[in-house]
Structures are given as structure tokens and as C-alpha cells.
Design a protein around this motif. Structure first.
Motif, PDB file in Angstrom:
ATOM      1  N   ALA A  88       2.347  10.285  -3.252  1.00  0.00           N
ATOM      2  CA  ALA A  88       2.473   9.711  -1.797  1.00  0.00           C
ATOM      3  C   ALA A  88       1.242   8.508  -1.511  1.00  0.00           C
ATOM      4  O   ALA A  88       1.904   7.224  -1.274  1.00  0.00           O
ATOM      5  CB  ALA A  88       2.036  10.758  -0.688  1.00  0.00           C
ATOM      6  N   HIS A  89       0.031   8.609  -1.624  1.00  0.00           N
ATOM      7  CA  HIS A  89      -0.387   7.230  -1.660  1.00  0.00           C
ATOM      8  C   HIS A  89      -0.413   6.207  -2.797  1.00  0.00           C
ATOM      9  O   HIS A  89      -0.122   5.212  -2.175  1.00  0.00           O
ATOM     10  CB  HIS A  89      -2.363   8.195  -2.153  1.00  0.00           C
ATOM     11  N   GLY A  90       0.301   6.744  -3.712  1.00  0.00           N
ATOM     12  CA  GLY A  90       0.825   5.369  -4.652  1.00  0.00           C
ATOM     13  C   GLY A  90       2.036   4.716  -4.028  1.00  0.00           C
ATOM     14  O   GLY A  90       2.128   3.299  -3.307  1.00  0.00           O
ATOM     15  N   ALA A  91       3.202   5.505  -3.236  1.00  0.00           N
ATOM     16  CA  ALA A  91       4.160   5.047  -2.727  1.00  0.00           C
ATOM     17  C   ALA A  91       4.007   3.881  -1.366  1.00  0.00           C
ATOM     18  O   ALA A  91       5.030   3.259  -0.826  1.00  0.00           O
ATOM     19  CB  ALA A  91       5.665   6.088  -2.609  1.00  0.00           C
ATOM     20  N   LEU A  92       2.978   4.809  -0.573  1.00  0.00           N
ATOM     21  CA  LEU A  92       2.681   3.899   0.621  1.00  0.00           C
ATOM     22  C   LEU A  92       1.814   2.828   0.385  1.00  0.00           C
ATOM     23  O   LEU A  92       2.709   1.910   1.585  1.00  0.00           O
ATOM     24  CB  LEU A  92       1.659   5.642   1.164  1.00  0.00           C
ATOM     25  N   MET A  93       1.254   3.116  -0.290  1.00  0.00           N
ATOM     26  CA  MET A  93       0.182   1.202  -0.183  1.00  0.00           C
ATOM     27  C   MET A  93       1.286   0.524  -0.529  1.00  0.00           C
ATOM     28  O   MET A  93       0.882  -0.364  -0.618  1.00  0.00           O
ATOM     29  CB  MET A  93      -1.223   2.059  -1.460  1.00  0.00           C
ATOM     30  N   LYS A  94       1.588   0.435  -1.921  1.00  0.00           N
ATOM     31  CA  LYS A  94       3.023  -0.650  -2.149  1.00  0.00           C
ATOM     32  C   LYS A  94       4.546  -0.635  -1.067  1.00  0.00           C
ATOM     33  O   LYS A  94       3.641  -1.774  -1.807  1.00  0.00           O
ATOM     34  CB  LYS A  94       3.728   0.464  -3.167  1.00  0.00           C
ATOM     35  N   ASN A  95       3.860   0.390  -0.365  1.00  0.00           N
ATOM     36  CA  ASN A  95       5.043   0.161   0.850  1.00  0.00           C
ATOM     37  C   ASN A  95       4.117  -1.122   1.670  1.00  0.00           C
ATOM     38  O   ASN A  95       4.822  -1.668   2.146  1.00  0.00           O
ATOM     39  CB  ASN A  95       5.516   1.252   2.137  1.00  0.00           C
TER      40      ASN A  95
END
Length: 200
Positions: free
Chosen positions: A49-56
Motif C-alpha cells: 500500500a505504501h508503494g502504491a500510495l506514494m506513487k499516487n
């Protein structure tokens, strides 16, 4: 846990049945899995989730911009569920009909929401996307990290719930098997119950 303690206490007792040992091993296995799998699931969920949210968040930071808008009319609205007598008031939100220029110079007009005290004719800052359409403030890295931590907690809790459901299902199967064995044993000795030593 009680089954494990009971098995250890009764380990040399001839009354300890095979089903009791299976129940204790099942409880021990479930406890080990909870200790190992739940943190692992939480960490994996939080990392993903952190990777996806940071990318977003990075995409939003690149694609959204602040521009100056001019207010045409303002409508104040109190937040839903607010209590006029409570000391902690949520900030009042204002719906403003405003116009602004997009990145390509095109003119835009829409109703936007702001917490600023704006009067008709005043200028205020809003966020727009690449097309100049009004949008929300981009997600901050701190918000992304907080949401990732919540996702990790949810993943860990979900893993614990799934393991507990599997343990209960296995326990139900063990109990059904135990009851079936009891019924079979009673069917075998039941007709002769109480006849020991009788002359009949």
C-alpha cells in the motif's frame, strides 16, 4: 491456549484421548501462525500500500497545480452533523462559484469548496489538474504513509480473522468426529449397559 496447557498437564494421563492431542496441536499451530503470519501479512500489506500510495501521491504532486480563482458568489454551509453547542467545531466550508484560467489559458468556471473566508470579487487559491479542472489538494507523503499503516493493520487483522475462522472450522470437524465416535461406541455397548454381573 488452554488446550495446550491441558495437554502438557495431562500428557502422561491414559485418559488423554487422541482427539485431545489433536485439539492441542491445532491450538498450538494456530497460535504460531498468528504470531508469524499476522505481522508478516501486515508488513506486506503496508509495504504494498505504501508503494502504491506514494506513487499516487507523486503523480498528484506532478499533475496538480495551484491557480488563482476569482469568486463570483459565495454560499456558506455548516458541516453535516455539527453541534452548535459543542466546543469543537469543524471548519465551515464555503461553496464558491468562481472562474479561473487553466494552464493553457482557457477560461474555467465552476463551484468549488474552500475553507477560506472569501467574498465575491476576491481572489483565492484552488487546485486544478492538467486540464484546468478544479480538483482536491494532492495527497501528501505523510497522508500516504498514514493510510499505508492503516492498510497494514487491516491486512494483519484480516489474517488473524482468517486463521481463527480456519481453526474454528477444524475444531468443528474434530468435534463432529468425536461425537460420531461416541455414538458408534454407545451403539456398541449401550444395549449391555448395566447388565454386568446379572444372571440374565
Amino acid at each position: 491456549m488452554r488446550a495446550i496447557v491441558g495437554l502438557w498437564r495431562w500428557r502422561g494421563n491414559p485418559l488423554c484421548r487422541r482427539s485431545d492431542r489433536r485439539e492441542a496441536w491445532l491450538a498450538l499451530g494456530a497460535m504460531i501462525l498468528v504470531v508469524v503470519v499476522a505481522p508478516l501479512a501486515g508488513w506486506l500489506g503496508a509495504s504494498a500500500a505504501h508503494g502504491a500510495l506514494m506513487k499516487n501521491a507523486e503523480e498528484q504532486q506532478r499533475g496538480r497545480h495551484q491557480v488563482w480563482a476569482t469568486a463570483e458568489s459565495v454560499q456558506n454551509r455548516a458541516p453535516l452533523g455539527s453541534d452548535p453547542e459543542s466546543g469543537s467545531q469543524q471548519p465551515e466550508r464555503r461553496h464558491v462559484v468562481a472562474h479561473w484560467a487553466g494552464p493553457d489559458g482557457s477560461s474555467h468556471k465552476s463551484t468549488v469548496t474552500t475553507q477560506e473566508r472569501v467574498q465575491p470579487g476576491e481572489r483565492f487559491r484552488i487546485w486544478t489538474d492538467g486540464d484546468g479542472t478544479a480538483t482536491r489538494r494532492p495527497m501528501s507523503p505523510e497522508t500516504a504513509s498514514s493510510q499505508a499503516a492503516l492498510a497494514g493493520l487491516a491486512a494483519g487483522a484480516g489474517a488473524v480473522g482468517a486463521l481463527e475462522a480456519a481453526r474454528r472450522l477444524a475444531m468443528r470437524q474434530l468435534l463432529q468426529r468425536r461425537y460420531a465416535l461416541w455414538d458408534a461406541e454407545w451403539s456398541r455397548i449401550g444395549p449391555d449397559w448395566g447388565r454386568t454381573g446379572s444372571n440374565n
